[in-house]
Design an enzyme around this catalytic site. Structure first.
Site, short mmCIF file in Angstrom:
data_model
loop_
_atom_site.label_atom_id
_atom_site.label_comp_id
_atom_site.label_asym_id
_atom_site.label_seq_id
_atom_site.Cartn_x
_atom_site.Cartn_y
_atom_site.Cartn_z
N LEU A 124 26.46 59.30 25.52
CA LEU A 124 26.54 58.61 26.81
C LEU A 124 27.90 58.94 27.41
O LEU A 124 28.93 58.77 26.76
CB LEU A 124 26.40 57.10 26.62
N LYS A 147 21.30 55.49 29.67
CA LYS A 147 21.65 54.16 29.16
C LYS A 147 20.40 53.28 29.21
O LYS A 147 20.24 52.41 30.07
CB LYS A 147 22.80 53.56 29.98
N ARG A 192 25.97 55.38 37.47
CA ARG A 192 25.35 55.72 36.19
C ARG A 192 24.02 55.00 36.01
O ARG A 192 23.06 55.56 35.47
CB ARG A 192 26.30 55.40 35.03
N HIS A 210 0.82 52.78 27.22
CA HIS A 210 2.01 53.62 27.12
C HIS A 210 2.32 54.35 28.42
O HIS A 210 3.49 54.55 28.77
CB HIS A 210 1.85 54.63 25.98
N ARG A 229 -0.53 46.20 28.84
CA ARG A 229 0.11 47.12 27.90
C ARG A 229 -0.62 48.45 27.81
O ARG A 229 -1.79 48.51 27.43
CB ARG A 229 0.22 46.48 26.52
N GLU A 247 29.24 60.47 18.80
CA GLU A 247 29.90 59.29 19.36
C GLU A 247 29.73 58.13 18.39
O GLU A 247 29.20 58.30 17.29
CB GLU A 247 29.31 58.95 20.73
N TYR A 281 20.08 49.75 31.65
CA TYR A 281 21.02 48.62 31.78
C TYR A 281 22.43 49.14 32.02
O TYR A 281 22.72 50.32 31.83
CB TYR A 281 20.98 47.74 30.54
#
Length: 278
Positions: free
Chosen positions: A202, A146, A51, A101, A99, A178, A32
């Site tokens: 990040l 991210k 990014r 993995h 579903r 951070e 995102y």
């Protein structure tokens, strides 16, 4: 009526539904970005999209749009759902599949959602500064991506809120990394320090701008890890992010930083950032 960007179409906000087997919903399998909007104009959209595409590549997520195509779609979204001072949120999951993995078949298409939202700048906090707590960094070792996997960040942010503080400053052992949703800077004897861009943090868009502003203003800035002890002895501390800009920190746990108010270098950088966005 508000609109969202759903894959490659602009649709009314109440139209689309997310499948229960979307991998973003079930695994946090996606990436995102949050783009700030000032006075109706997206701020540093290109850098955010660079990014975004890097994060996607790091999790082996092939996006079905070029960066230029996505930027055009986001501009169309902003025109359809205008925002004066706020943000554009973009989220891309690996798609909808039974579903499992492991990655789904290559025929499964990523799912994109983007929307705009008004968000006022926290001007009062820029003036007063904020209180923070220290917390052990328990997140995974790819904080440079991210991704949608934010549970560690959520728990850290809530830990701060539980103590009536604004943010948690994270550390791995003795080294500060951070914040739960911010990058951390400290100032000691006129030099600005922040953790180097690595897999442990990040590389924030505002973070890189602050380093550049320091260079332009003749302020020495070092991308160099520092300890909790050094942080608590700092002359000034501030945190940065897209939505927090340059936010002064006046207290860490029970330790008052400097004079308990935003320091002179922090204010200088705030003023320089203000000139840039205007």
């Amino acid at each position: 009526m508000r609109y969202i960007l759903f894959n490659d179409q602009l649709v009314p906000r109440d139209t689309p539904t997310i499948d229960i087997e979307d991998r973003g919903y079930q695994f946090g399998d996606g990436v995102y970005e949050v783009i700030r909007v000032y006075q109706g104009k997206p701020f540093m959209m290109h850098e955010h999209l660079v990014r975004l595409y890097r994060s996607a590549a790091e999790i082996r997520l092939s996006l079905p749009y070029s960066m230029e195509e996505l930027q055009t779609k986001l501009e169309e979204l902003k025109q359809k759902s205008p925002v004066e001072d706020g943000m554009i949120y973009i989220q891309i999951s690996r798609g909808v599949a039974p579903r499992n993995h492991g990655f789904p078949a290559s025929t499964v298409s990523p799912q994109l959602v983007a929307y705009t939202r008004e968000m006022k700048r926290p001007q009062a906090l820029f003036q007063s500064g904020v209180k923070t707590i220290l917390l052990e960094d328990i997140r995974w070792l790819r904080c440079d991506i991210k991704s949608l996997n934010l549970l560690g960040n959520v728990l850290a942010k809530q830990a701060a809120a539980d103590q009536n503080c604004y943010e948690s400053i994270l550390h791995r052992g003795e080294l500060v990394t951070e914040g739960s949703a911010t990058n951390v800077f400290m100032i000691h004897k006129g030099t600005v320090y922040t953790h180097p861009a690595s897999n442990l943090i990040l590389n924030g868009i505002t973070r890189t701008q602050v380093i550049q502003l320091c260079q332009e203003k003749g302020i020495e800035a070092k991308e160099e890890a520092f300890t909790v002890e050094q942080l608590l002895a700092a002359d000034e501390i501030f945190i940065t992010s897209t939505t927090n800009e340059i936010m002064p920190v006046i207290q860490v746990n029970d330790n008052v930083i400097g004079q308990g108010k935003p320091g002179l270098l922090t204010i200088q950088l705030q003023e320089a950032f203000e000139q840039m966005i205007n």
